[in-house]
Structures are given as C-alpha cells and as structure tokens.
Design a protein around this motif. Structure first.
Motif, short mmCIF file in Angstrom:
data_model
loop_
_atom_site.label_atom_id
_atom_site.label_comp_id
_atom_site.label_asym_id
_atom_site.label_seq_id
_atom_site.Cartn_x
_atom_site.Cartn_y
_atom_site.Cartn_z
N ARG A 53 -6.67 4.00 2.12
CA ARG A 53 -7.59 2.87 1.93
C ARG A 53 -8.00 2.26 3.26
O ARG A 53 -9.17 1.89 3.46
CB ARG A 53 -6.93 1.83 1.03
CG ARG A 53 -6.80 2.26 -0.43
CD ARG A 53 -6.44 1.09 -1.31
NE ARG A 53 -5.10 0.57 -0.98
CZ ARG A 53 -3.98 0.99 -1.55
NH1 ARG A 53 -4.04 1.94 -2.48
NH2 ARG A 53 -2.81 0.48 -1.21
N LEU A 54 -7.06 2.16 4.20
CA LEU A 54 -7.38 1.62 5.52
C LEU A 54 -8.36 2.53 6.26
O LEU A 54 -9.31 2.05 6.89
CB LEU A 54 -6.10 1.44 6.34
CG LEU A 54 -6.28 0.92 7.78
CD1 LEU A 54 -6.94 -0.46 7.77
CD2 LEU A 54 -4.95 0.88 8.50
N GLU A 105 -11.85 2.10 4.86
CA GLU A 105 -12.47 0.84 5.28
C GLU A 105 -13.02 0.93 6.70
O GLU A 105 -14.03 0.32 7.03
CB GLU A 105 -11.46 -0.30 5.18
CG GLU A 105 -11.09 -0.66 3.75
CD GLU A 105 -10.05 -1.77 3.71
OE1 GLU A 105 -9.71 -2.29 4.80
OE2 GLU A 105 -9.59 -2.12 2.60
N LYS A 147 -16.04 4.22 6.57
CA LYS A 147 -17.22 4.13 5.71
C LYS A 147 -18.42 3.43 6.36
O LYS A 147 -19.56 3.87 6.20
CB LYS A 147 -16.85 3.44 4.40
CG LYS A 147 -16.59 4.44 3.26
CD LYS A 147 -16.61 3.75 1.92
CE LYS A 147 -16.58 4.80 0.81
NZ LYS A 147 -16.63 4.17 -0.54
#
Length: 205
Positions: A81-82, A85, A88
């Motif tokens: 997830r990091l 972030e 993207k």
C-alpha cells in the motif's frame, strides 16, 4: 576504439598446443577488499533491478484489472500500500524512462575483455566481450589453412601512431584486427605476437 592505462594481459596455456591471451581493462581484484567490494556491487545491482521491476509492476496496476494471487497479497500488505501511494501519482512516461536508464546502467559491465585463442593445427579464435550482461561475446574462428601470417601493423590516427595486431587471411580484402576495441600498447602486442606464432607454427619444417 579506445585504450586505457589500466589494461592488463592474462595468459592461459593448458598445453603446448593451446594458449589464450586475454586483454582487459577491468579493475584488478587481487585483494580481499577489492573482491568484497566487487561482490557488494553485484548485489547492489540485483537489488536495484528488483526494485525497479517492482515499481514498474505497481505502476502497471492501474492498467490491469486482474492480477495473480501473489501480486494481490503484496498489494494488501503495508509495504504494498505504501509503494502504491508513492508510485501512483508519478507519470508513467517518467517511470518508464527512469526504469530504462537504471536497468541499462545496472546491466552494463563497465569493462571490455578481448581474447585471442590459438590452437595449433586448428586455427585461432578472436572474441570481444559484450557491453552488457544480456548479450554474448562476438567471436570469429579462422582455420589454420586460411591464415597467411600474424603481424603487427601501425597506423596513424591524427598525429598519433597506433599499433595493432592483425591476422592476414587468405582471400580476404581486409586483415582481421585482434583486440580491436582495446588496442593494447605495443609491449602487450609483441608478447602476444611472439607467443601466438610460436604456438601456431612451432614444429613446422
């Protein structure tokens, strides 16, 4: 074509009928410290390549609807997830260009090795290493029956005299230059010339 002050010659002769001469501009790794630094450099290249590939896969996530289960597990993790972030918001063209440059740098060898292999009764083989780890060396084999002579020539490049080792091939319009990329100094060429002729022609009447 270029020459380097760090060029060195390595000779390997498993028998009196076979001998190879390798000229290289790679750094010597004779000490323990130099060997450790070389190994760390290779590990760093691998890690950097894996990191770049991970970034590329994450960037592709926005263009692919269904992913293998392994990638899904990664995206569900905190690290995944990091990474998403951070990556993207970046433009895909910037990511693609940066990835290409980094991978190109990591896959380059940074040195050149050229070899002359002499096999009495068979011929000689010349080879030049590829600039990257993804391609193979360029080789050429010349049978003994086609070799007229092995000589040292000199040529002018600007105001500088360059010496080069050449094989005169029967029926060819041009000579075959040995060590064409490195063009080692004359002392190296003379040592290779004497040894190659001795191995190739010794014992003839």
């Amino acid at each position: 074509m270029f020459r380097s002050a760090s060029q060195h010659l390595a000779i390997y002769s498993p028998s009196n009928t076979t001998i190879s001469y390798t000229v290289s501009n790679a750094l010597h790794r004779s000490t323990r410290t130099s060997k450790i630094l070389f190994a760390l450099g290779n590990v760093s290249r691998i890690i950097l390549c894996l990191l770049v590939l991970t970034i590329d896969i994450v960037k592709l996530q926005s263009f692919v609807e269904r992913w293998p289960i392994g990638f899904i597990n990664f995206y569900d993790s905190a690290a995944g997830r990091l990474t998403i972030e951070i990556i993207k918001p970046l433009d895909w063209r910037l990511v693609a260009t940066g990835s290409f440059l980094v991978l190109y740098f990591c896959l380059r060898k940074g040195y050149t090795e050229e070899t002359l292999l002499v096999l009495r009764g068979l011929g000689v083989q010349t080879s030049t290493s590829s600039p990257t780890y993804l391609s193979t060396s360029t080789t050429r084999f010349i049978p003994t029956t086609q070799i007229q002579d092995i000589v040292i020539h000199e040529a002018f490049k600007g105001l500088e005299v360059r010496f080069y080792l050449a094989i005169i091939v029967e029926g060819a319009t041009e000579v075959v230059v040995v060590f064409p990329q490195l063009l080692p100094r004359r002392q190296i060429l003379e040592e290779v010339w004497r040894g190659a002729r001795k191995c190739l022609y010794e014992g003839r009447g």
